[in-house]
Design a protein around this motif. Structure first.
Motif, short mmCIF file in Angstrom:
data_model
loop_
_atom_site.label_atom_id
_atom_site.label_comp_id
_atom_site.label_asym_id
_atom_site.label_seq_id
_atom_site.Cartn_x
_atom_site.Cartn_y
_atom_site.Cartn_z
N CYS A 39 36.54 49.03 33.90
CA CYS A 39 36.41 47.79 33.68
C CYS A 39 36.83 46.87 34.54
N THR A 40 37.85 47.31 35.38
CA THR A 40 38.26 46.46 36.59
C THR A 40 37.23 46.32 37.72
N ALA A 41 36.41 47.55 37.94
CA ALA A 41 35.35 47.17 38.98
C ALA A 41 34.31 46.46 38.47
N ILE A 42 33.84 46.52 37.25
CA ILE A 42 32.92 45.83 36.62
C ILE A 42 33.06 44.38 36.76
N LYS A 43 34.46 43.84 36.53
CA LYS A 43 34.70 42.73 36.39
C LYS A 43 34.87 41.97 37.87
N ALA A 44 35.23 42.96 38.81
CA ALA A 44 35.32 42.23 40.27
C ALA A 44 33.99 42.12 40.82
N SER A 45 32.99 43.12 40.50
CA SER A 45 31.78 43.07 40.88
C SER A 45 30.94 41.88 40.31
N THR A 46 31.27 41.68 38.86
CA THR A 46 30.41 40.52 38.03
C THR A 46 31.55 39.76 37.44
N PRO A 47 32.09 38.76 38.12
CA PRO A 47 33.23 37.88 37.54
C PRO A 47 33.03 37.10 36.38
N ASN A 48 31.71 37.02 36.18
CA ASN A 48 31.35 36.30 34.77
C ASN A 48 31.14 37.06 33.62
N GLY A 75 41.40 39.91 35.57
CA GLY A 75 40.75 41.39 35.80
C GLY A 75 40.24 42.14 34.73
N GLY A 76 39.36 42.98 34.60
CA GLY A 76 38.96 43.71 33.67
C GLY A 76 39.77 44.96 33.41
N TRP A 77 40.07 45.09 31.82
CA TRP A 77 41.05 46.05 31.57
C TRP A 77 40.10 47.04 30.62
N THR A 78 40.41 48.43 31.01
CA THR A 78 39.75 49.54 29.91
C THR A 78 40.49 49.59 28.67
N VAL A 79 40.17 49.42 27.53
CA VAL A 79 40.77 49.56 26.56
C VAL A 79 40.67 51.16 26.11
N PHE A 80 41.95 51.66 25.66
CA PHE A 80 41.88 53.33 25.29
C PHE A 80 42.50 53.26 23.88
N GLN A 81 42.96 52.25 23.21
CA GLN A 81 43.49 52.25 21.97
C GLN A 81 43.64 50.94 21.41
N ARG A 82 43.14 50.81 20.12
CA ARG A 82 43.26 49.88 19.37
C ARG A 82 43.54 50.33 18.01
N SER A 255 56.44 48.18 10.70
CA SER A 255 55.29 48.98 11.10
C SER A 255 54.46 47.72 11.57
N LEU A 256 53.82 47.51 12.56
CA LEU A 256 52.96 46.66 13.30
C LEU A 256 51.58 46.25 12.40
N ARG A 257 51.30 44.98 12.70
CA ARG A 257 49.78 44.67 12.27
C ARG A 257 48.80 45.16 13.10
N ALA A 258 49.09 44.88 14.41
CA ALA A 258 47.87 45.44 15.26
C ALA A 258 48.30 45.86 16.60
N THR A 259 47.65 46.68 17.36
CA THR A 259 48.15 47.01 18.79
C THR A 259 46.90 47.40 19.54
N ARG A 260 47.07 47.07 21.06
CA ARG A 260 46.07 47.69 21.91
C ARG A 260 46.80 48.16 22.92
N MET A 261 46.24 49.39 23.71
CA MET A 261 46.61 49.87 24.86
C MET A 261 45.14 49.71 25.71
N MET A 262 45.83 49.19 27.31
CA MET A 262 44.78 48.98 28.27
C MET A 262 45.01 49.42 29.54
N VAL A 263 44.34 50.03 30.36
CA VAL A 263 44.66 50.30 31.64
C VAL A 263 43.71 49.31 32.70
N LYS A 264 44.26 49.07 34.02
CA LYS A 264 43.53 48.17 34.84
C LYS A 264 43.66 48.95 36.16
N SER A 265 43.09 49.34 37.01
CA SER A 265 43.34 49.97 38.36
C SER A 265 43.59 48.88 39.12
N MET A 266 44.51 49.18 40.23
CA MET A 266 44.82 48.48 41.39
C MET A 266 44.43 48.70 42.73
#
Length: 266
Positions: A39-48, A75-82, A255-266
């Protein structure tokens, strides 16, 4: 009696409703065409580019796959947990956590094999971001530099670098012996935690996944565990098997209401 002319239409709608699943292995699909390596690369190549489902193909990985991208200002973050509710059970065995489960726009786990593919490249570093929401309208986050997980032979061992954020460093823990960094992933059928046994008052446990719920990078057993049973408002305090990030909420187990885990490449 159903009009036979409607049957092909109904079948098509059924097929479309399944395409959001992280592991649609029972479906016959067309070959996916990658829109970027992440997702980081996609956002970098297509800013909108807007947040949504995209097809990615990480470096060195031969099969493209679908992910949900959060396209933020930085930047773009790839979500791997929600997690946003109790619709999807996270009480899964090793095979489920390896392959992934759930629905990309809702509750889901992308899969350990895919997270490894996202972080395996020696030519890049990745940042882990964990977003948390409580039932009182509060939110917090934790970011870790140099995030990666090992291959399956290492039990997808967790590795994180420097922490920053507002949620506290629950991965390294609230107390001595609770650091989860450097541990393999555990499920009820694959025990890779640091307990042999762990003692909690007058209770001893050899298996964090059974007592904490779900799969995670348990140590002994640790202060972070986002895959336990989801509990609704009013019934979310005191559960040892809940959705926990103990450096943010407490002292009683919250115990939490909501969570999200994401990764962004540098």
């Amino acid at each position: 009696m159903m009009d036979r002319k409607l049957l092909p239409v109904i079948g098509l709608l059924l097929l479309c409703s399944l395409t959001d699943q992280t592991n649609p292995h029972k479906m016959k699909q067309k070959a996916l065409t990658a829109q970027g390596q992440d997702c980081t690369a996609i956002k970098a190549s297509t800013p909108n580019a807007q947040s949504g489902i995209y097809i990615i193909q990480p470096r060195g990985d031969h099969k493209p796959f679908k992910v949900y991208c959060e396209m933020l200002t930085g930047g773009g973050w790839t979500v791997f947990q929600r997690r946003i509710g109790g619709e999807v059970s996270f009480d899964r065995k090793w095979a489920g956590y390896k392959q992934g489960f759930g629905y990309l726009k809702k509750d889901h786990w992308l899969g350990l094999a895919k997270v490894w593919a996202l972080t395996r490249s020696s030519g890049q570093t990745s940042v882990l971001r964990v977003d948390l929401w409580d039932f009182e309208g509060g939110a917090a986050s934790a970011e870790y530099s140099h995030f990666r997980i090992g291959e399956e032979q290492t039990a997808y061992k967790l590795s994180v670098g420097t922490y920053k954020g507002t949620a506290g460093d629950a991965i390294r823990g609230r107390y001595s012996g609770s650091d989860q960094n450097g541990f393999g992933f555990s499920t009820v059928d694959r025990d890779n935690d640091g307990c042999s046994p762990c003692i909690f008052g007058d209770i001893a446990t050899n298996d964090c996944a059974s007592s904490e719920g779900g799969g995670w990078w348990f140590s002994g057993c640790g202060s972070a565990s986002l895959h336990g049973a989801w509990h609704p408002a009013g019934d979310n305090i005191g559960w040892g098997s809940g959705v926990h990030w103990d450096t943010w909420k407490g002292p009683a187990p919250y115990s939490l209401r909501a969570t999200r885990m994401m990764v962004k490449s540098m």
